[in-house]
Write a protein that holds these residues in place. Structure first.
Motif, PDB file in Angstrom:
ATOM      1  N   LYS A  60       0.941  -1.212   0.173  1.00  0.00           N
ATOM      2  CA  LYS A  60       0.097   0.145  -0.155  1.00  0.00           C
ATOM      3  C   LYS A  60       0.805   1.326   0.036  1.00  0.00           C
ATOM      4  O   LYS A  60       1.813   1.327   0.853  1.00  0.00           O
ATOM      5  N   ALA A  61       0.497   2.208  -0.825  1.00  0.00           N
ATOM      6  CA  ALA A  61       1.237   3.450  -0.936  1.00  0.00           C
ATOM      7  C   ALA A  61       0.246   4.745  -0.816  1.00  0.00           C
ATOM      8  O   ALA A  61      -0.900   4.416  -1.294  1.00  0.00           O
ATOM      9  N   THR A  62       0.798   5.587   0.041  1.00  0.00           N
ATOM     10  CA  THR A  62      -0.094   6.629   0.057  1.00  0.00           C
ATOM     11  C   THR A  62       0.512   7.975   0.221  1.00  0.00           C
ATOM     12  O   THR A  62       1.725   8.156   0.399  1.00  0.00           O
ATOM     13  N   GLN A  63      -0.236   9.164  -0.044  1.00  0.00           N
ATOM     14  CA  GLN A  63       0.211  10.384   0.146  1.00  0.00           C
ATOM     15  C   GLN A  63      -0.865  11.059   1.247  1.00  0.00           C
ATOM     16  O   GLN A  63      -0.636  12.190   1.269  1.00  0.00           O
ATOM     17  N   ALA A  64      -1.878  10.233   1.466  1.00  0.00           N
ATOM     18  CA  ALA A  64      -2.787  10.908   2.561  1.00  0.00           C
ATOM     19  C   ALA A  64      -2.490  10.396   3.946  1.00  0.00           C
ATOM     20  O   ALA A  64      -1.455  10.035   4.196  1.00  0.00           O
ATOM     21  N   LYS A  65      -3.676  10.448   4.662  1.00  0.00           N
ATOM     22  CA  LYS A  65      -3.434  10.033   6.278  1.00  0.00           C
ATOM     23  C   LYS A  65      -3.962   8.540   6.442  1.00  0.00           C
ATOM     24  O   LYS A  65      -4.013   8.437   7.626  1.00  0.00           O
ATOM     25  N   SER A  66      -4.285   7.913   5.525  1.00  0.00           N
ATOM     26  CA  SER A  66      -4.793   6.660   5.733  1.00  0.00           C
ATOM     27  C   SER A  66      -4.783   5.631   4.641  1.00  0.00           C
ATOM     28  O   SER A  66      -4.325   6.202   3.427  1.00  0.00           O
ATOM     29  N   VAL A  67      -4.936   4.457   4.891  1.00  0.00           N
ATOM     30  CA  VAL A  67      -4.762   3.375   3.711  1.00  0.00           C
ATOM     31  C   VAL A  67      -6.227   2.465   3.798  1.00  0.00           C
ATOM     32  O   VAL A  67      -6.648   2.370   4.944  1.00  0.00           O
ATOM     33  N   ALA A  68      -6.425   1.837   2.773  1.00  0.00           N
ATOM     34  CA  ALA A  68      -7.689   1.005   3.109  1.00  0.00           C
ATOM     35  C   ALA A  68      -7.365  -0.384   2.683  1.00  0.00           C
ATOM     36  O   ALA A  68      -6.595  -0.703   1.865  1.00  0.00           O
ATOM     37  N   PHE A  69      -8.126  -1.548   3.399  1.00  0.00           N
ATOM     38  CA  PHE A  69      -8.024  -2.866   3.222  1.00  0.00           C
ATOM     39  C   PHE A  69      -9.192  -3.629   2.908  1.00  0.00           C
ATOM     40  O   PHE A  69     -10.269  -3.059   3.697  1.00  0.00           O
ATOM     41  N   ARG A  70      -9.534  -4.347   2.224  1.00  0.00           N
ATOM     42  CA  ARG A  70     -10.857  -5.015   1.702  1.00  0.00           C
ATOM     43  C   ARG A  70     -10.557  -6.382   2.589  1.00  0.00           C
ATOM     44  O   ARG A  70     -11.627  -7.124   2.624  1.00  0.00           O
ATOM     45  N   SER A  71      -9.415  -6.986   2.781  1.00  0.00           N
ATOM     46  CA  SER A  71      -9.173  -8.307   3.391  1.00  0.00           C
ATOM     47  C   SER A  71      -7.825  -8.333   4.040  1.00  0.00           C
ATOM     48  O   SER A  71      -6.963  -7.218   3.846  1.00  0.00           O
ATOM     49  N   LYS A  72      -7.957  -9.413   4.921  1.00  0.00           N
ATOM     50  CA  LYS A  72      -6.426  -9.462   5.713  1.00  0.00           C
ATOM     51  C   LYS A  72      -5.353 -10.113   4.823  1.00  0.00           C
ATOM     52  O   LYS A  72      -5.572 -11.258   4.176  1.00  0.00           O
ATOM     53  N   PRO A  73      -4.297  -9.159   4.541  1.00  0.00           N
ATOM     54  CA  PRO A  73      -3.146  -9.598   3.769  1.00  0.00           C
ATOM     55  C   PRO A  73      -2.216 -10.539   4.858  1.00  0.00           C
ATOM     56  O   PRO A  73      -2.159 -10.383   5.919  1.00  0.00           O
TER      57      PRO A  73
ATOM     58  N   ALA B  48       2.094  -7.234   5.041  1.00  0.00           N
ATOM     59  CA  ALA B  48       1.829  -5.799   4.352  1.00  0.00           C
ATOM     60  C   ALA B  48       2.976  -4.948   4.554  1.00  0.00           C
ATOM     61  O   ALA B  48       3.759  -5.049   5.485  1.00  0.00           O
ATOM     62  N   ILE B  49       3.140  -4.241   3.446  1.00  0.00           N
ATOM     63  CA  ILE B  49       4.295  -3.253   3.794  1.00  0.00           C
ATOM     64  C   ILE B  49       3.477  -1.772   2.908  1.00  0.00           C
ATOM     65  O   ILE B  49       3.072  -1.962   1.968  1.00  0.00           O
ATOM     66  N   ILE B  50       3.383  -0.952   3.977  1.00  0.00           N
ATOM     67  CA  ILE B  50       2.921   0.364   3.551  1.00  0.00           C
ATOM     68  C   ILE B  50       3.616   1.439   3.839  1.00  0.00           C
ATOM     69  O   ILE B  50       4.688   1.588   4.794  1.00  0.00           O
ATOM     70  N   ILE B  51       3.769   2.312   2.618  1.00  0.00           N
ATOM     71  CA  ILE B  51       4.901   3.427   2.506  1.00  0.00           C
ATOM     72  C   ILE B  51       4.169   4.687   2.120  1.00  0.00           C
ATOM     73  O   ILE B  51       3.047   4.927   1.813  1.00  0.00           O
ATOM     74  N   LYS B  52       4.877   5.695   2.330  1.00  0.00           N
ATOM     75  CA  LYS B  52       4.468   7.023   1.965  1.00  0.00           C
ATOM     76  C   LYS B  52       5.614   7.629   0.970  1.00  0.00           C
ATOM     77  O   LYS B  52       6.497   7.806   1.306  1.00  0.00           O
ATOM     78  N   ILE B  53       5.192   7.736  -0.115  1.00  0.00           N
ATOM     79  CA  ILE B  53       5.806   8.357  -1.250  1.00  0.00           C
ATOM     80  C   ILE B  53       6.349   9.777  -1.045  1.00  0.00           C
ATOM     81  O   ILE B  53       5.600  10.625  -0.923  1.00  0.00           O
ATOM     82  N   ALA B  54       7.606  10.092  -1.206  1.00  0.00           N
ATOM     83  CA  ALA B  54       8.137  11.324  -1.216  1.00  0.00           C
ATOM     84  C   ALA B  54       8.193  12.073  -2.434  1.00  0.00           C
ATOM     85  O   ALA B  54       8.480  11.395  -3.429  1.00  0.00           O
ATOM     86  N   PRO B  55       8.387  13.266  -2.541  1.00  0.00           N
ATOM     87  CA  PRO B  55       8.347  14.202  -3.937  1.00  0.00           C
ATOM     88  C   PRO B  55       9.959  13.851  -4.664  1.00  0.00           C
ATOM     89  O   PRO B  55       9.858  13.779  -5.975  1.00  0.00           O
ATOM     90  N   ASN B  56      10.797  13.424  -3.830  1.00  0.00           N
ATOM     91  CA  ASN B  56      12.190  13.249  -4.206  1.00  0.00           C
ATOM     92  C   ASN B  56      12.371  11.522  -5.011  1.00  0.00           C
ATOM     93  O   ASN B  56      13.122  11.434  -5.310  1.00  0.00           O
ATOM     94  N   GLY B  57      11.267  11.053  -4.861  1.00  0.00           N
ATOM     95  CA  GLY B  57      11.425   9.543  -5.444  1.00  0.00           C
ATOM     96  C   GLY B  57      11.790   8.599  -4.341  1.00  0.00           C
ATOM     97  O   GLY B  57      11.789   7.553  -4.779  1.00  0.00           O
ATOM     98  N   SER B  58      12.025   8.833  -3.252  1.00  0.00           N
ATOM     99  CA  SER B  58      12.357   8.147  -2.173  1.00  0.00           C
ATOM    100  C   SER B  58      10.869   7.799  -1.274  1.00  0.00           C
ATOM    101  O   SER B  58       9.798   8.148  -1.695  1.00  0.00           O
TER     102      SER B  58
END
Length: 151
Positions: free
Chosen positions: A74-87, A90-100
């Motif tokens: 899951k990747a986000t730029q917001a304040k939350s992420v959504a799940f439909r089922s139990k994975p 999970a690896i959840i990241i926040k993408i930065a404008p510099n590509g990191s």
């Protein structure tokens, strides 16, 4: 083989273009979202953790580790992420404008899914979990339960 540097540069160029458009059209937002952010996140994580990506929209997980562990990304730029089922994981990241990116959570999906225990599924079928809650959950994950970064 993925060119790690080129991937980072392309993501950085994308965000630079967004910035230019927002300067050109004050009051308009060109923030990448939806499928684009999801796909960018999957590619960044697959590259950084040496994962094998599954076909797009694979049910329940996005990638496999070398040992066969199924990983939902899951990747986000917001304040939350959504799940439909139990994975499974999970690896959840926040993408930065510099590509990191910043790793928000890397651990068993069960820890996240337990937060929804006893709750009625929302009408859209997706449970939301905040980035701040995921950061706290991440502190409970033992190093042995994390997928290690390759780069």
């Amino acid at each position: 083989m993925i060119d790690h540097n080129k991937l980072r540069i392309l993501v950085e160029q994308l965000y630079s273009t967004v910035n230019e458009l927002e300067l050109m059209f004050p009051g308009r937002h060109f923030t990448p979202d939806g499928h684009m952010v999801g796909s960018l996140g999957e590619c960044l994580v697959a590259d950084a953790y040496n994962l094998e990506l599954m076909p797009a929209s694979n049910l329940g997980y996005d990638a496999l580790t070398e040992t066969g562990l199924k990983v939902e990304i899951k990747a986000t730029q917001a304040k939350s992420v959504a799940f439909r089922s139990k994975p499974p994981h999970a690896i959840i990241i926040k993408i930065a404008p510099n590509g990191s990116f910043e790793e928000i959570y890397n651990g068993p999906g069960e820890l996240i899914w337990n937060k929804f225990d006893g709750k009625r599924k929302p009408s859209n079928g997706q449970f939301q979990v905040s980035i701040s809650k995921l950061r706290l959950l991440n502190q409970e994950v033992a190093d042995s339960e994390r997928v290690p970064r390759a780069i």
